[in-house]
Design a protein around this motif. Structure first.
Motif, mmCIF file in Angstrom:
data_model
loop_
_atom_site.group_PDB
_atom_site.id
_atom_site.type_symbol
_atom_site.label_atom_id
_atom_site.label_comp_id
_atom_site.label_asym_id
_atom_site.label_seq_id
_atom_site.Cartn_x
_atom_site.Cartn_y
_atom_site.Cartn_z
ATOM 1 N N GLN A 90 0.872 -1.213 -0.165
ATOM 2 C CA GLN A 90 0.070 0.003 0.023
ATOM 3 C C GLN A 90 0.821 1.335 -0.045
ATOM 4 O O GLN A 90 1.960 1.510 0.833
ATOM 5 N N ARG A 91 0.601 2.152 -0.774
ATOM 6 C CA ARG A 91 1.315 3.238 -1.047
ATOM 7 C C ARG A 91 0.203 4.692 -0.976
ATOM 8 O O ARG A 91 -0.847 4.701 -1.549
ATOM 9 N N ALA A 92 0.538 5.826 -0.357
ATOM 10 C CA ALA A 92 -0.312 6.822 -0.159
ATOM 11 C C ALA A 92 -0.404 7.455 -1.564
ATOM 12 O O ALA A 92 0.204 7.500 -2.251
ATOM 13 N N ASP A 93 -1.737 8.124 -1.591
ATOM 14 C CA ASP A 93 -1.881 9.038 -2.854
ATOM 15 C C ASP A 93 -1.183 10.195 -2.786
ATOM 16 O O ASP A 93 -0.757 10.640 -1.806
ATOM 17 N N ILE A 94 -0.861 10.862 -4.004
ATOM 18 C CA ILE A 94 -0.304 12.148 -4.093
ATOM 19 C C ILE A 94 -1.494 12.975 -4.781
ATOM 20 O O ILE A 94 -1.996 12.539 -5.833
ATOM 21 N N THR A 95 -1.792 14.380 -4.323
ATOM 22 C CA THR A 95 -2.403 15.072 -4.636
ATOM 23 C C THR A 95 -1.928 16.493 -4.882
ATOM 24 O O THR A 95 -1.178 16.950 -4.323
ATOM 25 N N ASP A 96 -2.876 17.416 -5.810
ATOM 26 C CA ASP A 96 -2.455 18.923 -5.885
ATOM 27 C C ASP A 96 -3.094 19.364 -4.613
ATOM 28 O O ASP A 96 -3.770 18.732 -3.679
ATOM 29 N N ARG A 97 -2.970 20.886 -4.638
ATOM 30 C CA ARG A 97 -3.216 21.741 -3.421
ATOM 31 C C ARG A 97 -4.749 21.844 -3.065
ATOM 32 O O ARG A 97 -5.249 21.927 -2.109
ATOM 33 N N HIS A 98 -5.760 21.086 -4.238
ATOM 34 C CA HIS A 98 -7.036 21.239 -4.053
ATOM 35 C C HIS A 98 -7.660 19.689 -3.809
ATOM 36 O O HIS A 98 -8.936 19.321 -4.083
ATOM 37 N N GLY A 99 -6.873 18.794 -3.611
ATOM 38 C CA GLY A 99 -7.197 17.571 -3.457
ATOM 39 C C GLY A 99 -7.187 16.802 -4.862
ATOM 40 O O GLY A 99 -7.892 15.297 -4.611
ATOM 41 N N ARG A 100 -6.944 17.318 -6.035
ATOM 42 C CA ARG A 100 -7.096 16.176 -7.193
ATOM 43 C C ARG A 100 -5.801 15.363 -7.262
ATOM 44 O O ARG A 100 -4.694 15.817 -6.829
ATOM 45 N N VAL A 101 -6.320 14.193 -7.732
ATOM 46 C CA VAL A 101 -5.399 12.953 -7.545
ATOM 47 C C VAL A 101 -4.119 13.178 -8.740
ATOM 48 O O VAL A 101 -4.499 13.414 -9.882
ATOM 49 N N LEU A 102 -2.901 13.118 -8.141
ATOM 50 C CA LEU A 102 -1.841 13.220 -9.176
ATOM 51 C C LEU A 102 -1.209 11.764 -9.174
ATOM 52 O O LEU A 102 -0.598 11.289 -10.539
ATOM 53 N N ALA A 103 -1.165 10.846 -8.298
ATOM 54 C CA ALA A 103 -0.649 9.526 -8.422
ATOM 55 C C ALA A 103 -1.650 8.880 -7.295
ATOM 56 O O ALA A 103 -1.365 9.185 -6.094
ATOM 57 N N THR A 104 -2.012 7.427 -7.772
ATOM 58 C CA THR A 104 -2.680 6.683 -6.846
ATOM 59 C C THR A 104 -2.082 5.128 -7.161
ATOM 60 O O THR A 104 -1.252 5.090 -8.063
ATOM 61 N N ASN A 105 -3.293 4.218 -6.438
ATOM 62 C CA ASN A 105 -2.792 2.611 -6.930
ATOM 63 C C ASN A 105 -3.866 2.417 -7.665
ATOM 64 O O ASN A 105 -5.144 2.643 -7.466
ATOM 65 N N LEU A 106 -3.466 1.243 -8.323
ATOM 66 C CA LEU A 106 -4.486 0.465 -8.928
ATOM 67 C C LEU A 106 -4.222 -0.936 -8.961
ATOM 68 O O LEU A 106 -3.023 -1.385 -9.027
ATOM 69 N N LEU A 107 -5.090 -1.689 -8.542
ATOM 70 C CA LEU A 107 -5.093 -3.292 -8.562
ATOM 71 C C LEU A 107 -4.899 -3.696 -9.874
ATOM 72 O O LEU A 107 -5.952 -3.532 -10.829
ATOM 73 N N THR A 108 -3.846 -4.755 -10.123
ATOM 74 C CA THR A 108 -3.811 -5.096 -11.433
ATOM 75 C C THR A 108 -3.338 -6.789 -10.964
ATOM 76 O O THR A 108 -3.173 -7.034 -10.021
ATOM 77 N N HIS A 109 -2.527 -7.437 -11.924
ATOM 78 C CA HIS A 109 -2.034 -8.572 -11.774
ATOM 79 C C HIS A 109 -0.695 -8.856 -12.516
ATOM 80 O O HIS A 109 -0.480 -8.129 -13.500
ATOM 81 N N SER A 110 0.192 -9.822 -11.920
ATOM 82 C CA SER A 110 1.368 -10.052 -12.714
ATOM 83 C C SER A 110 0.910 -11.412 -13.222
ATOM 84 O O SER A 110 0.030 -12.186 -12.960
ATOM 85 N N LEU A 111 2.029 -11.918 -14.195
ATOM 86 C CA LEU A 111 1.630 -12.980 -15.028
ATOM 87 C C LEU A 111 3.188 -13.966 -14.933
ATOM 88 O O LEU A 111 4.130 -13.353 -15.112
ATOM 89 N N TYR A 112 3.018 -15.062 -14.363
ATOM 90 C CA TYR A 112 4.166 -15.895 -14.202
ATOM 91 C C TYR A 112 3.850 -17.326 -14.663
ATOM 92 O O TYR A 112 2.560 -17.456 -14.876
ATOM 93 N N ALA A 113 4.910 -18.185 -14.809
ATOM 94 C CA ALA A 113 4.551 -19.454 -15.345
ATOM 95 C C ALA A 113 5.296 -20.327 -14.469
ATOM 96 O O ALA A 113 6.408 -20.225 -13.946
ATOM 97 N N HIS A 114 4.548 -21.844 -14.359
ATOM 98 C CA HIS A 114 5.136 -22.895 -13.766
ATOM 99 C C HIS A 114 5.560 -23.995 -14.930
ATOM 100 O O HIS A 114 4.569 -24.793 -15.569
ATOM 101 N N PRO A 115 6.655 -23.829 -15.766
ATOM 102 C CA PRO A 115 6.544 -24.602 -16.792
ATOM 103 C C PRO A 115 6.800 -26.158 -16.665
ATOM 104 O O PRO A 115 6.054 -26.892 -17.648
#
Length: 601
Positions: A90-115
């Motif tokens: 977890q990482r905190a958001d970064i916003t501008d002076r009015h609270g508008r989001v400049l950086a946030t987190n997004l849930l995604t996935h990685s892809l790996y293999a068991h050959p």
């Protein structure tokens, strides 16, 4: 239980007396006993059937409820069990002076293999290469057929790519949930934010760490669970930042410049409202740094903080402001500005070999006289001049909260002889960043009280040192206003906003020594409104060329000043500044300082 005898003695005796058959009595009692046994067995069977029916009802109800809950939930890939210590992602958001989001987190996935679990690795390799064009099918086939039991394929994938991999149907291809850093505004404020990457990671999660800008400067704070996810509020205004970048890009194209930078800062707080450096990049897909060549050729290079430039005539206000503060001169003091001027074996000339003769201190700034500025600097002396520039912050990196800030330490001469004092007075021989220049101008505009630049909104800070007297600082701003009204900064004049500023054009030094004849860095440093300064704006263009009716020009008055003027025209309303009715500037009448007359050789 008391059982009834089959041949009760009393009944048998009576039956014999009456001539009845005793066996009939036994048969009757046996039939009654059998009936009772059958009734008990029937009741037990019915009870068991009821219990079994209730058990089936409960089981089917449980399965139905579970199926309903699964149907109503979001589909997700089962998590692989992670080993070792848990990774905090977890990482905190970064916003501008009015609270508008400049950086946030997004849930995604990685892809790996068991050959070793793959059914058809060759087909899987071909299909993966079709989904991800940057993957090589032949290389994947080699990896899948080798001895490796685990293989990363992609550290982050989109939902569409995840579904396409799902459709391959290969059991050896697995997904791991993780958070990635998202910059929803793309390139806007890219140099301020910097970017991030993955640190510690496993198949279940990954640690996001900053690699540049405020992401790296505040990395520990952004990852600290004790902050309860509170966002980092920057001083940047997203709307103003976007407008500045758009106008700076247009100005860079029109002036055919190699690069450009712009800084807008609040005078009283030092908060940076907007800061841009071009060319820029998208932090969602941060490019790799250059390993050879000029660092400024890389889009990762932050010209506002890391650029070290001789800032030319924008420096001329500093010795004049100091001389005003020490009461060595006033705005009307006449100075001998005859050119050329000799210092030892060196000659000091004016731009285009002008010779202005005798000039007032005001006109030295308005006409940007090199010789006149040197005369004022000579009144100060090298030691006092050097001390004043140091107090303005030109000897150390800016304290702004960016990981690149320490790399932007000005290039200051080790020795300070008379010729160095002369050249530094008009902006040559000392290289500093545009942010250093903006900070120094903010100090003058702030009534002479030292300003420290910051990217954090409403952060408590100590009051700055009084570098200049308020009277000297006010007079210096009035002189800068005259440059825009009737000097080289006329193209930056915006009616209603009282722009005050100074142009500066400096030849670029060659890596092998000396200076280019046709490559310059043009800068316009400004304050507005001049009657009550609120903002400082610095615009700098790298290798600009303005083409007009008068031919080609590389001076700041023809390149960076008009760009800055258009910025003020666009940004001032966004900042909430209303146009004002301008009044004639007051003339500062002060007698000449004791013992100071017309300066001459």
């Amino acid at each position: 239980m008391i059982r009834t005898p089959l041949r009760p003695l009393a009944r048998i005796l009576r039956a014999r007396e009456t001539g009845e058959n005793p066996d009939a009595i036994e048969a009757e009692n046996l039939a009654q006993r059998h009936a009772v046994i059958q009734d008990g067995a029937r009741n037990r069977a019915q009870g068991r059937l009821f219990i079994m029916a209730m058990a089936f009802v409960a089981a089917f109800a449980t399965v139905g409820i579970r199926m309903g809950a699964m149907a109503a939930s979001q589909p997700s890939e089962p998590r692989a069990q992670a080993t070792g210590a848990q990774i905090i992602s977890q990482r905190a958001d970064i916003t501008d002076r009015h609270g508008r989001v400049l950086a946030t987190n997004l849930l995604t996935h990685s892809l790996y293999a068991h050959p070793r679990q793959m059914v058809d690795p060759n087909a899987a390799a071909e299909k993966l290469a079709a989904i991800f064009p940057d993957l090589n099918a032949e290389r994947l086939k080699e990896d899948f057929s080798g001895k490796r039991s685990f293989l990363w394929i992609k550290k982050k994938i989109s939902p569409e790519q995840m579904q396409a991999v799902h459709d391959i149907g290969e059991p050896g291809l697995l997904f791991g949930p993780r958070e990635m850093r998202l910059y929803p505004n793309g390139r806007i404020a890219s140099h301020i934010l910097g970017g991030s990457t993955f640190g510690k990671e496993d198949v279940a999660s990954a640690e996001v760490v900053g690699v540049a800008g405020v992401e790296k400067a505040f990395d520990r704070w952004l990852r600290d669970p004790a902050n309860d996810g509170a966002p980092l509020s920057l001083s940047v205004d997203l709307t103003v930042q976007a407008a500045m970048e758009e106008m700076l890009s247009n100005g860079m194209k029109v002036m055919q410049a190699k690069g450009a930078t712009g800084i807008l800062m609040e005078v009283k707080t030092g908060e940076i409202v907007a800061m841009a450096s071009l060319p820029d990049f998208d932090p969602n897909d941060r490019p790799r740094p250059l390993l050879t060549g000029d660092p400024s050729d890389s889009p990762l290079f932050n010209r506002a903080v890391q650029g070290q430039y001789e800032l030319g005539s924008t420096f001329k206000i500093f010795p004049v402001a100091q001389a005003l503060d020490l009461k060595l001169v006033n705005a009307n003091t006449m100075i001998n500005a005859n050119a050329p001027m000799r210092i030892g074996k060196y000659l000091i000339n004016e731009f285009r070999n002008h010779n202005y003769g005798t000039l007032s201190v005001t006109d030295i700034i308005v006409k940007s006289s090199n010789v006149g500025t040197v005369r004022v600097a000579q009144l100060l002396g090298a030691e006092r001049q050097r001390d004043f520039l140091e107090r303005l912050g030109f000897f150390e990196p800016t304290p702004v909260e960016m990981s690149e800030a320490p790399t932007g330490k000005p290039l200051v001469p080790k020795r300070w002889p008379a010729v160095t004092s002369a050249t530094v007075s008009f902006g040559h021989g000392l290289a500093a960043s545009p942010l250093h220049l903006a900070t120094a101008y903010a100090t003058i505009a702030n009534g002479g009280k030292r300003v420290s630049p910051t990217l954090v909104h409403e952060r408590s800070r100590k009051e700055g040192e009084q570098v200049l007297s308020p009277q000297a600082a006010q007079t210096a701003v009035q002189l800068l206003r005259q440059v825009v009204v009737r000097g080289s900064g006329r193209s930056a004049n915006v009616e209603g906003y009282e722009v005050a500023g100074k142009t500066g054009t400096a030849d670029k030094p060659r890596p092998t020594g000396g200076y280019y004849k046709n490559k310059v860095v043009s800068t316009f440093a400004s304050v507005f409104p001049a009657s009550n300064p609120e903002y400082v704006l610095v615009v700098s263009l790298d290798e600009p060329t303005s083409t007009g009716a008068g031919g080609e020009s590389r001076t700041a008055g023809a390149t960076s000043a008009p760009v800055a003027g258009e910025m003020v025209r666009r940004l001032a309303p966004l900042l909430g500044l209303r146009p004002i009715t301008e009044t004639p500037l007051p003339v500062v009448e002060r007698p000449l300082a004791d013992g100071i007359k017309l300066v001459s050789n």
